[in-house]
Design a protein around this motif. Structure first.
Motif, PDB file in Angstrom:
ATOM      1  N   UNK A 208       0.808  -1.230   0.000  1.00 12.39           N
ATOM      2  CA  UNK A 208       0.000   0.000   0.000  1.00 12.39           C
ATOM      3  C   UNK A 208       0.833   1.268   0.000  1.00 12.39           C
ATOM      4  N   UNK A 209       2.101   1.189   0.412  1.00  8.35           N
ATOM      5  CA  UNK A 209       2.897   2.416   0.320  1.00  8.35           C
ATOM      6  C   UNK A 209       4.387   2.124   0.212  1.00  8.35           C
ATOM      7  N   UNK A 210       5.078   3.112  -0.348  1.00  8.51           N
ATOM      8  CA  UNK A 210       6.541   3.088  -0.419  1.00  8.51           C
ATOM      9  C   UNK A 210       7.005   4.388   0.220  1.00  8.51           C
ATOM     10  N   UNK A 211       7.805   4.302   1.265  1.00  4.72           N
ATOM     11  CA  UNK A 211       8.177   5.490   2.022  1.00  4.72           C
ATOM     12  C   UNK A 211       6.908   6.177   2.492  1.00  4.72           C
ATOM     13  N   UNK A 212       6.852   7.500   2.316  1.00  4.80           N
ATOM     14  CA  UNK A 212       5.672   8.243   2.762  1.00  4.80           C
ATOM     15  C   UNK A 212       4.612   8.403   1.685  1.00  4.80           C
ATOM     16  N   UNK A 213       4.718   7.655   0.603  1.00  5.82           N
ATOM     17  CA  UNK A 213       3.763   7.803  -0.498  1.00  5.82           C
ATOM     18  C   UNK A 213       2.835   6.593  -0.590  1.00  5.82           C
ATOM     19  N   UNK A 214       1.528   6.881  -0.497  1.00 10.97           N
ATOM     20  CA  UNK A 214       0.542   5.791  -0.585  1.00 10.97           C
ATOM     21  C   UNK A 214       0.144   5.523  -2.026  1.00 10.97           C
TER      22      UNK A 214
END
Ligand code: URA
Length: 238
Positions: A208-214
């Motif tokens: 659902x996300x990579x780092x702070x990006x959904x």
């Protein structure tokens, strides 16, 4: 960068399709080096030639960053004979040579895959030193208990002896079958092997996300779109 067709270059930045570019050129809304251009098949070098679209300077980005909602049954590779790959799902107007997935999901895992041609960026977010946090939703075959949650949080030892970093885990469903797991590493089949080390099987896995990006919830499985600079920066945030 070498010369390429003007319509391909403009469409590659996501704002206009090739047919938009044709119309804009017909209306005299595109200039190259100060001259109005009607032939959108003209060859230009976006790093050397000065291009304007509708009176605005055309901002060309050397690299491209694409968010894909990966469906099941597609492999995380650039090419795989006889199989559909994540790069095969990139639409023609965004496609360019050198695209690859920055990090892999298993064939049966769904969700956020970043596709890019920027090797340095991919290395930056995935290298063991800086590895960004990635968030997954897993559906298990049996309810997870307190002892297993503690194991995830303190660092599970996999069947081959590899000691995982402590992972963050929380239970999302009352029946204890659906969990959210955050990892800062990406070993082969890692979540499935972590679950197996606790006697569970992962029935479904979705990133659902990579780092702070959904993952953009408006992307259906198999759909993708370009990321802007703000979104790209968010990947490195967590
Ligand atoms: N862990 C897995 O087991 N599979 C994936 O695709 C991603 C993380």
């Amino acid at each position: 960068m070498s010369q390429q067709r003007l319509d391909k270059i403009i469409a590659s930045q996501g704002k206009y399709s090739r047919s938009d570019v044709k119309k804009l050129a017909r209306n005299g809304d595109i200039t190259v080096n100060g001259k109005s251009v009607s032939d959108c098949g003209m060859k230009v070098d976006p790093e050397k030639d000065s291009i304007t679209v509708c009176g605005e300077s055309f901002g060309y980005s050397r690299f491209i960053y694409i968010m894909l909602n990966k469906p099941e049954g597609v492999v995380s590779a650039s090419r795989s004979p006889g199989e559909k790959t994540v790069v095969d799902l990139v639409p023609e107007e965004l496609y360019r040579d050198g695209l690859f997935p920055a990090g892999r999901l298993d064939k049966d895992t769904t969700g956020f895959v970043l596709i890019t041609d920027d090797g340095a960026f991919a290395h930056d977010i995935l290298s063991p030193k800086k590895h960004i946090e990635k968030t997954y939703i897993a559906q298990l075959d049996r309810p997870i208990g307190e002892a297993e949650l503690d194991e995830f949080r303190s660092g599970i030892t996999l069947g081959d002896g590899y000691e995982c970093l402590p992972a963050s885990i929380s239970v999302l469903s009352d029946d204890g079958l659906i969990v959210e797991i955050k990892l800062r590493e990406g070993k082969y089949h890692q979540i499935k092997r972590m679950a197996a080390a606790c006697g569970s099987h992962v029935n479904k896995l979705h990133r659902v996300s990579m780092g702070g990006l959904e993952l953009d919830g408006s992307l259906n499985p198999g759909e993708c779109r370009l990321l802007d600079d703000t979104e790209l920066a968010k990947i490195k945030e967590v």
